[in-house]
Design an enzyme around this catalytic site. Structure first.
Site, PDB file in Angstrom:
ATOM      1  N   LYS A 179      19.765  38.206  40.521  1.00 30.72           N
ATOM      2  CA  LYS A 179      18.713  39.062  39.985  1.00 30.72           C
ATOM      3  C   LYS A 179      17.816  38.212  39.089  1.00 30.72           C
ATOM      4  CE  LYS A 179      19.307  41.102  35.998  1.00 30.72           C
ATOM      5  NZ  LYS A 179      19.476  40.171  34.891  1.00 30.72           N
ATOM      6  N   LYS A 215      18.754  44.157  22.841  1.00 31.81           N
ATOM      7  CA  LYS A 215      19.174  42.903  22.225  1.00 31.81           C
ATOM      8  C   LYS A 215      19.084  43.064  20.713  1.00 31.81           C
ATOM      9  CE  LYS A 215      18.298  39.866  26.080  1.00 31.81           C
ATOM     10  NZ  LYS A 215      19.650  39.572  26.584  1.00 31.81           N
ATOM     11  N   HIS A 265      21.997  46.552  36.080  1.00 34.61           N
ATOM     12  CA  HIS A 265      23.323  46.825  35.505  1.00 34.61           C
ATOM     13  C   HIS A 265      23.534  48.295  35.106  1.00 34.61           C
ATOM     14  CE1 HIS A 265      23.288  42.573  35.592  1.00 34.61           C
ATOM     15  NE2 HIS A 265      22.824  42.336  34.399  1.00 34.61           N
ATOM     16  N   ASP A 306      24.731  41.651  41.368  1.00 34.28           N
ATOM     17  CA  ASP A 306      24.609  42.296  40.066  1.00 34.28           C
ATOM     18  C   ASP A 306      25.948  42.004  39.410  1.00 34.28           C
ATOM     19  OD1 ASP A 306      24.915  44.051  37.927  1.00 34.28           O
ATOM     20  OD2 ASP A 306      23.476  45.426  38.792  1.00 34.28           O
ATOM     21  N   HIS A 307      25.959  41.068  38.454  1.00 36.92           N
ATOM     22  CA  HIS A 307      27.271  40.569  38.025  1.00 36.92           C
ATOM     23  C   HIS A 307      28.125  41.636  37.335  1.00 36.92           C
ATOM     24  CE1 HIS A 307      25.457  39.877  34.014  1.00 36.92           C
ATOM     25  NE2 HIS A 307      26.684  39.835  33.550  1.00 36.92           N
TER      26      HIS A 307
HETATM   27  C1  BG6 Z   1      22.008  39.319  32.380  1.00 33.64           C
HETATM   28  C2  BG6 Z   1      20.725  39.431  31.614  1.00 33.64           C
HETATM   29  O1  BG6 Z   1      21.875  39.868  33.656  1.00 33.64           O
HETATM   30  O2  BG6 Z   1      23.025  40.013  31.676  1.00 33.64           O
HETATM   31  C3  BG6 Z   1      20.871  38.913  30.192  1.00 33.64           C
HETATM   32  O3  BG6 Z   1      19.720  38.678  32.278  1.00 33.64           O
HETATM   33  C4  BG6 Z   1      22.037  39.577  29.504  1.00 33.64           C
HETATM   34  O4  BG6 Z   1      19.680  39.118  29.447  1.00 33.64           O
HETATM   35  C5  BG6 Z   1      23.280  39.503  30.380  1.00 33.64           C
HETATM   36  O5  BG6 Z   1      22.262  38.906  28.272  1.00 33.64           O
HETATM   37  C6  BG6 Z   1      24.420  40.307  29.788  1.00 33.64           C
HETATM   38  O6  BG6 Z   1      25.566  40.069  30.555  1.00 33.64           O
HETATM   39  P1  BG6 Z   1      27.017  40.240  29.946  1.00 33.64           P
HETATM   40  O7  BG6 Z   1      27.929  39.979  31.099  1.00 33.64           O
HETATM   41  O8  BG6 Z   1      27.138  39.239  28.832  1.00 33.64           O
HETATM   42  O9  BG6 Z   1      27.088  41.629  29.426  1.00 33.64           O
END
Ligand code: BG6
Length: 501
Positions: free
Chosen positions: A154, A346, A246, A183-184
């Site tokens: 993404k 953030k 997400h 989408d991790h």
């Molecule tokens: C990413 C965003 O997809 O997810 C970042 O681009 C964000 O901005 C991050 O900080 C948050 O991921 P996680 O796994 O740390 O919650």
């Protein structure tokens, strides 16, 4: 464990000198290797414009201590792993880069005496997706619809229109079932557990609907600011960066209908059903359902921190949002009139991701109002990170004479229960790609449906610039208007205590 006879695999990473490769991809592949989850035959090929194999190996090793969940690798194991790394220096536009890639693949397959699965990981900006995928196609590296796979990170586009363009570029060389859109969040253990909680237990599903649920809150809060990613973030903002993907995916898992059988296409169909049922956010009365914010200077963990406009590579008059809160409705039988409140930001007071399912009040309160200082609603709280577990909050009688009531918690914690820390999302996702399982990835129609939800908001915000930015101080829970969004409905955000519920 992988299937007994797993075909060999080649993972080619485009953008090998980028952050993602050293922070996530190589540590994840190494940990899969240590856990014997990779096939016996595997090779990882870094592809970048600069550097060479030695530099690639040593940069990856240097970063393992910092980014791998296991810390610094054991010497012998790393040596074994590093022997499988290869590197190609080349431009993504140049056919020679792909000729070199093909030569490495051919040599490896000859040595293995069998064809490999090939995973092309595009860890590059979307503007280059088309070039790389065209070149892979022209070199014949995408032709095997079972073995050749492309993985894209993404953001998949910056709005509905551009995501469709990207899609058609990829589809010139790859079929839909070869495309793995990441989408991790979907690789996180606790996120996947939402489905187990809902559908492997008889207890929750009967009350998981508009009769019993008052509303749902989904929060993905971060305490960090934009860090070194100001350049990217200026073109993105929180709505594109977090909500389109997400948060909407989390909402899908909470809201989707059960399947007859747990399988990739069925699950993806159910998610699309949820996204398509989301009430349209265009129309002037709905504009107030989406709130944006931007952090100004403030205190984070007792330290004075910069505002967003003072961050590196950020326009000092930037109108980019670092916070979003939304109220969505899912127009179907299960969820009619149950608001889903989503928020992300953030520089909030702490990092946590959480789903709160708040249940309706009892139909009639038989205890006198004085029996509790605060009649707390029943809530099921799914803690996704960093705490990982499930908490059920309900009323209980305080010990002693008289009927005094108080909110208490029943608490399930993953680590205590399974005596193991969860593995990284990228380990799960890479393993699924290697095994050719698309369940945890976004299908084209899911992407489209998610963009259709946020597109009207993007347009509205683009037309009406935010005059009040910055509108929350770093280290606070976002702008006041986001509290009003719920207060108007007689509700409030469920913020965890400094050290949790
Ligand atoms: C990413 C965003 O997809 O997810 C970042 O681009 C964000 O901005 C991050 O900080 C948050 O991921 P996680 O796994 O740390 O919650």
């Amino acid at each position: 464990m992988p299937p007994l006879k797993q075909p060999p695999v080649i993972v080619a990473i485009f953008g090998a000198t980028g952050d993602l490769t050293k922070r996530k991809l190589v540590p994840a592949l190494y940990n899969l290797f240590v856990d014997s989850e990779l096939p016996k035959g595997f090779k990882i090929i870094g592809i970048g414009r600069r550097g060479d194999l030695d530099a690639f190996r040593s940069e990856m090793l240097e970063n393992m201590a910092k980014f791998s969940r296991r810390g610094k690798p054991e010497d012998a194991k790393w040596t074994e792993f590093a022997a499988r790394l290869e590197y190609i220096t080349g431009d993504f536009e140049a056919p020679e880069t792909y000729a070199k890639l093909k030569a490495i693949i051919d040599a490896a397959e000859t040595a293995w005496k069998e064809p490999a699965s090939r995973v092309y990981y595009l860890s590059v900006p979307p503007a280059v997706f088309g070039t790389i995928s065209d070149q892979l196609g022209q070199t014949g590296l995408s032709a095997d619809t079972h073995r050749d796979r492309v993985v894209v990170e993404k953001p998949f586009g910056r709005d509905l229109e551009s995501s469709e363009v990207l899609n058609s570029q990829l589809l010139k060389s790859f079929a839909e079932n070869q495309i793995y859109r990441i989408d991790h969040y979907l690789g996180k253990e606790t996120v996947q557990n939402i489905l187990a909680l809902r559908f492997a237990n008889a207890l929750f599903e009967p009350i998981w609907n508009r009769r019993y649920v008052d509303h749902v809150q989904i929060t993905v809060a971060e305490d960090v600011g934009v860090e070194k990613r100001g350049g990217y973030y200026e073109t993105s903002g929180a709505l594109r960066d977090m909500v389109q993907n997400h948060l909407l995916q989390l909402m899908c898992l909470v809201a989707l209908e059960p399947l007859a059988r747990f399988e990739a296409e069925g699950l993806r169909n159910r998610k699309v059903d949820v996204l398509r049922a989301v009430r349209d956010l265009s129309g002037s009365d709905r504009h107030s359902y989406s709130i944006r914010g931007q952090y100004g200077p403030g205190l984070s963990e007792g330290q004075l921190v910069k505002g967003y406009r003072q961050e590196e590579a950020v326009n000092p008059r930037s109108g980019t949002e670092t916070y979003v809160a939304m109220k969505l409705h899912i127009d179907n039988w299960r969820w009619q009139d149950v608001p889903f409140y989503l928020r992300t930001g953030k520089r909030l007071p702490r990092k946590f991701s959480q789903v709160v399912v708040q249940f309706r009040d009892v139909p009639h309160q038989m205890f006198p109002s004085g029996s509790s200082d605060n009649f707390e609603a029943n809530r099921l709280i799914l803690n996704l990170q960093p705490e990982e577990g499930i908490v059920l909050r309900f009323q209980a009688k305080e010990p002693g004479s008289g009927m005094r009531l108080r909110g208490v918690a029943m608490d399930f914690n993953y680590e205590e229960q399974f005596h193991a820390e969860s593995r990284e999302a990228y380990e799960t996702l890479l393993q699924e790609v290697i095994e050719g399982d698309t369940t945890l990835f976004m299908r084209a129609d899911q992407e489209k449906a998610a963009w259709e939800i946020v597109d009207p908001v993007l347009h509205n915000w683009a037309e009406n610039s935010a005059t009040s930015f910055p509108n929350y101080a770093a280290g606070t829970w976002g702008p006041e208007v986001a509290d009003l969004l719920l207060a108007k409905d007689g509700r409030s955000w469920y913020n965890p205590m400094p050290k949790y519920v």
